[in-house]
Write a protein that holds these residues in place. Structure first.
Motif: not given
Length: 437
Positions: A54-71
């Motif tokens: 995934w493209g997550v890294n500091i500071p983006f410890v949350w990316g598409f995974d949390l976006i799609n989960y919340a959606w």
């Protein structure tokens, strides 16, 4: 059951009982199956390689995974809340939309549940997030949002599946009685739990149905607020806001209603269910979607007003979301989820299948961009300018999202094929009341 009562719901019952269903359904199912295979591939990649794909890294410890989960959680919560209110209010609209609204909620929960598990990095150890008799006394950290996600998803899955299944029981018995093949009779008979339509059965069923609907109301508000609290309990500027739960609840309701409108339009057109999902139902559903979009617009204005009165760091974070590197996401969310739904002021648009599908897609896409703007745009400017950078999703993340869309579509298509999408016992009840009055 009398022949007159059978005739009322014959069209709905014949849909799951017919042997041939049409080439359009097969094409849609094959396309969904291809996306499900993509989902399987991406999940295997994450399991073998890890979340480094995934493209997550500091500071983006949350990316598409949390976006799609919340959606996905927003879709589930909005559809569940809508269906539960219709059941408790005994509103006429429940007959037309409740069955597939409950299905939409359940399938969205299934899609949402994938993301927290694989975000762990070691999905085979997912059971670490709930308390169990551990020999080594490695207990979960109850302040962790992962533990919150476990209780939220598991509770949500149980309640939404019960709401959907309990409402199906009388109709499963109808399919059992009308099925022409022995295998179908046995399957529907097992699922119907021995339903015989006695007064005692009906009394238990109505109590159970309303009880589950009552449970949905507080649970949905709590579950949606839990997703928002994952942001509010942090110290990230523009996340650490008490308005976040209200924003997620209101926009989630708009999102759920928009998907229900979208599915209603497609089912009404594809299965020719105009008698059961009539123009007055579609008109009212369109008005509800419009009202929810107006509430979302009010919350966007409130968000801007709150930022103007906030401290300097919160103002900078908010206006960075609006005009910074991710400003396009914010305004796309506003246009798609607030501006475009204003088409529904026109009665012709509310009655149009094309306009209904367009607005339903629009709000769904708009809320997805809203979640992207909050999660990624909110993390871009933290307290340390040295770590400010941009986030770019990888093909693995994109494939995971598209795969869950395919899984949702496949589950919905299988539901349409093998189960009644309109409540037959509610339809018969309404027809009886109309004739008696």
């Amino acid at each position: 059951m009398t022949s007159e009562a059978q005739a009322v719901t014959s069209t709905v019952a014949e849909v799951p009982l017919t042997r041939r269903f049409g080439w359009m359904w097969w094409i849609a199912l094959l396309a969904s199956a291809a996306l499900v295979l993509l989902l399987g591939y991406t999940l295997v990649s994450v399991t073998i390689i890890g979340v480094g794909v995934w493209g997550v890294n500091i500071p983006f410890v949350w990316g598409f995974d949390l976006i799609n989960y919340a959606w996905w959680i927003g879709i589930a919560n909005g559809a569940s809340l809508f269906a539960a209110i219709l059941v408790l209010r005994r509103h006429d609209l429940r007959t037309a939309v409740n069955r597939f609204a409950e299905g939409v909620a359940f399938f969205a929960v299934i899609c949402a549940g994938i993301f927290p598990i694989f975000h762990l990095g070691r999905p085979w150890l997912f059971y670490w997030v709930f308390p169990y008799p551990a020999t080594f006394e490695v207990w979960p950290q109850f302040r962790s949002t992962l533990t919150w996600d476990f209780w939220a998803i598991s509770t949500h899955a149980i309640v939404t599946s019960l709401l959907w299944y309990v409402g199906l029981i009388p109709d499963l018995a109808t399919l059992r009685d009308r099925a022409r093949r022995r295998t179908s009779k046995r399957i529907y008979g097992v699922l119907a739990l021995g339903w015989r339509g006695s007064l005692r059965h009906w009394a238990y069923h109505q109590r159970a149905y309303r009880l589950v609907a009552i449970l949905v109301l507080p649970l949905i508000l709590i579950m949606q607020s839990t997703v928002a609290f994952e942001f509010a309990v942090t110290l990230v500027p523009d996340w650490h806001e008490t308005r976040q739960p209200l924003h997620f609840v209101a926009t989630g309701l708009a999102q759920g209603l928009s998907i229900v409108l979208l599915v209603a339009m497609l089912l009404r057109w594809g299965l020719r269910l105009g008698r059961y999902i009539d123009e007055s139902d579609i008109d009212l559903l369109g008005k509800l979607v419009l009202a929810s979009a107006l509430v979302s617009g009010y919350l966007y204005l409130d968000e801007i007003a709150s930022a103007l009165l906030a401290d300097r760091l919160t103002q900078e974070a908010m206006f960075n979301r609006m005009i910074g590197d991710y400003g396009g996401l914010y305004w796309t969310a506003v246009v798609y989820s607030v501006v475009i739904p204003q088409l529904l002021w026109l009665k012709a648009a509310r009655q149009s299948t094309i306009a209904g599908v367009f607005v339903g897609f629009s709000i769904g896409i708009g809320i997805w961009f809203d979640r992207y703007s909050i999660i990624v745009g909110g993390l871009q400017t933290d307290h340390l300018p040295s770590v400010w950078r941009t986030y770019t999703p990888t093909l693995a993340e994109t494939g995971l999202f598209l795969g869950t869309v395919g899984l949702f579509a496949a589950l919905l298509l299988l539901f349409v094929r093998f189960l009644p999408v309109v409540s037959m016992f509610e339809t018969r009840h309404d027809e009886h009341l109309e004739k008696s009055s």
